[in-house]
Design a protein around this motif. Structure first.
Motif, short mmCIF file in Angstrom:
data_model
loop_
_atom_site.label_atom_id
_atom_site.label_comp_id
_atom_site.label_asym_id
_atom_site.label_seq_id
_atom_site.Cartn_x
_atom_site.Cartn_y
_atom_site.Cartn_z
N ALA A 1 41.50 -17.72 -96.43
CA ALA A 1 42.06 -17.28 -97.70
C ALA A 1 41.60 -15.86 -98.04
O ALA A 1 42.37 -15.05 -98.55
CB ALA A 1 41.65 -18.24 -98.81
N ALA A 2 40.34 -15.57 -97.73
CA ALA A 2 39.81 -14.24 -98.01
C ALA A 2 40.50 -13.18 -97.17
O ALA A 2 40.60 -12.01 -97.56
CB ALA A 2 38.30 -14.21 -97.75
N GLN A 3 41.02 -13.58 -96.01
CA GLN A 3 41.68 -12.65 -95.11
C GLN A 3 43.20 -12.67 -95.24
O GLN A 3 43.91 -12.01 -94.47
CB GLN A 3 41.30 -12.95 -93.65
CG GLN A 3 39.83 -12.71 -93.34
CD GLN A 3 39.52 -12.90 -91.86
OE1 GLN A 3 40.23 -13.59 -91.14
NE2 GLN A 3 38.45 -12.28 -91.41
N SER A 4 43.72 -13.44 -96.20
CA SER A 4 45.16 -13.61 -96.34
C SER A 4 45.95 -12.31 -96.34
O SER A 4 47.03 -12.24 -95.74
CB SER A 4 45.48 -14.41 -97.61
OG SER A 4 45.22 -15.78 -97.40
N PRO A 5 45.47 -11.24 -97.02
CA PRO A 5 46.24 -9.99 -97.01
C PRO A 5 46.47 -9.41 -95.62
O PRO A 5 47.41 -8.65 -95.42
CB PRO A 5 45.39 -9.05 -97.87
CG PRO A 5 44.61 -9.95 -98.77
CD PRO A 5 44.29 -11.14 -97.91
N THR A 6 45.62 -9.78 -94.66
CA THR A 6 45.76 -9.24 -93.31
C THR A 6 46.42 -10.22 -92.35
O THR A 6 46.67 -9.89 -91.19
CB THR A 6 44.39 -8.84 -92.73
OG1 THR A 6 43.57 -10.03 -92.60
CG2 THR A 6 43.67 -7.86 -93.65
N LEU A 7 46.72 -11.44 -92.83
CA LEU A 7 47.34 -12.44 -91.97
C LEU A 7 48.86 -12.31 -92.00
O LEU A 7 49.43 -11.80 -92.96
CB LEU A 7 46.96 -13.85 -92.44
CG LEU A 7 45.48 -14.24 -92.40
CD1 LEU A 7 45.31 -15.66 -92.94
CD2 LEU A 7 44.92 -14.14 -90.99
N LYS A 8 49.49 -12.81 -90.97
CA LYS A 8 50.95 -12.90 -90.99
C LYS A 8 51.37 -13.90 -92.07
O LYS A 8 50.64 -14.84 -92.38
CB LYS A 8 51.48 -13.33 -89.62
CG LYS A 8 51.30 -12.26 -88.55
CD LYS A 8 51.92 -12.68 -87.24
CE LYS A 8 51.79 -11.58 -86.19
NZ LYS A 8 52.37 -11.98 -84.89
N GLU A 9 52.56 -13.70 -92.61
CA GLU A 9 53.00 -14.51 -93.75
C GLU A 9 52.97 -16.00 -93.43
O GLU A 9 52.58 -16.81 -94.27
CB GLU A 9 54.41 -14.09 -94.16
CG GLU A 9 55.02 -14.97 -95.25
CD GLU A 9 54.15 -15.08 -96.51
OE1 GLU A 9 54.20 -16.13 -97.16
OE2 GLU A 9 53.43 -14.11 -96.82
N GLU A 10 53.35 -16.37 -92.22
CA GLU A 10 53.36 -17.79 -91.86
C GLU A 10 51.96 -18.38 -91.92
O GLU A 10 51.76 -19.51 -92.35
CB GLU A 10 53.95 -17.98 -90.46
CG GLU A 10 54.20 -19.43 -90.09
CD GLU A 10 54.93 -19.59 -88.77
OE1 GLU A 10 55.19 -20.73 -88.38
OE2 GLU A 10 55.24 -18.55 -88.15
#
Length: 210
Positions: free
Chosen positions: A111-120
Motif C-alpha cells: 500500500a505504501a508503494q501503491s503510487p509506483t505500482l501498476k494499476e492492476e
C-alpha cells in the motif's frame, strides 16, 4: 516427466512472497526472486508469468494465510465486538513477533508503494484492504451504533492494524505496539458504549418531553 527437475510450486510461491514482503515490489529483483525460489528466470516466467503476475499471486497467498486467521479471530467472539477487535489486532501482533517471517505486513508494504505500482497491482491491494475492513465491519455489527459510526470504526481499526505493521518495521518495541492496540480497543469500547448510552436515553419514557 523423467529427467525434468521437479519443484514444489507452493513452496516457491511462499519464498517469493517473503521477498516481496521483506523488500517491497520495487526492490524485489528477478535475481532475488530466483535466488529465493531456486528458479531461473525462464522457470519463474514459465511457472508464474511476469513479475507483476507473481506479485499478485503472492498478495493472494498472503491474504489467504492471514485472512483466514483474521476471520477466525473476528468470528470467535459473537456478541462481543471489542473482544473481536482485540483478537483481530492480536493476530497482527503475533505475526510481528514471529521471528520466522519478515517484519511488517506485505499488504501495508505494498500500500505504501501503491503510487509506483501498476494499476492492476494497486487495485488488488485496495481490494485486500477493503476485504479486511469488511471483516471488521461485520464483527462490529452486533452493537447499537449507527451505520456511519460502524463504518468509521471499521476503517479506524484497519488503519491501526496497518500502522502496527509500519511501526514494527521502524523498530517499535512489542510493548509499545501492544499499547497502541490496547488504546485502539479502548477507543472502540468507549465509542460503542456512548452509542449504547444514547440509545438508552432515547428510549426513556417521557424523554421526548424534556
Amino acid at each position: 516427466m523423467s529427467g525434468r527437475k521437479q519443484f514444489d510450486v507452493g513452496a516457491a510461491l511462499d519464498q517469493a512472497m517473503r521477498v516481496f514482503w521483506q523488500r517491497g515490489y520495487a526492490d524485489a529483483s528477478l535475481d532475488a526472486l530466483g535466488s529465493a525460489t531456486g528458479l531461473g528466470r525462464g522457470s519463474l516466467y514459465g511457472t508464474f508469468g511476469t513479475k507483476d503476475a507473481l506479485f499478485r499471486q503472492c498478495l493472494d497467498r498472503y491474504a489467504s494465510i492471514y485472512g483466514a486467521q483474521f476471520e477466525q479471530a473476528l468470528t470467535a467472539h459473537p456478541g462481543d465486538p471489542v473482544r473481536a477487535v482485540e483478537a483481530f489486532l492480536d493476530v497482527t501482533l503475533s505475526r510481528i513477533a514471529d521471528p520466522s517471517v519478515p517484519v511488517g505486513c506485505l499488504i501495508a508494504q505494498s500500500a505504501a508503494q501503491s503510487p509506483t505500482l501498476k494499476e492492476e497491482n494497486s487495485a488488488q491491494v485496495r481490494v485486500l484492504l477493503d476485504t479486511q475492513r469488511q471483516r471488521v465491519r461485520a464483527a462490529l455489527e452486533d452493537s447499537s451504533a449507527d451505520t456511519r459510526m460502524l463504518d468509521e470504526l471499521a476503517t479506524f481499526v484497519v488503519a491501526v492494524n496497518q500502522s502496527l505493521a509500519v511501526l514494527s518495521r521502524a523498530g517499535t518495541s512489542d510493548a509499545e505496539l501492544r499499547s497502541v492496540a490496547r488504546l485502539a480497543c479502548t477507543t472502540v469500547a468507549d465509542t460503542l458504549a456512548r452509542a449504547a448510552s444514547k440509545d438508552v436515553t432515547h428510549d426513556l419514557p417521557g424523554q421526548s418531553m424534556l
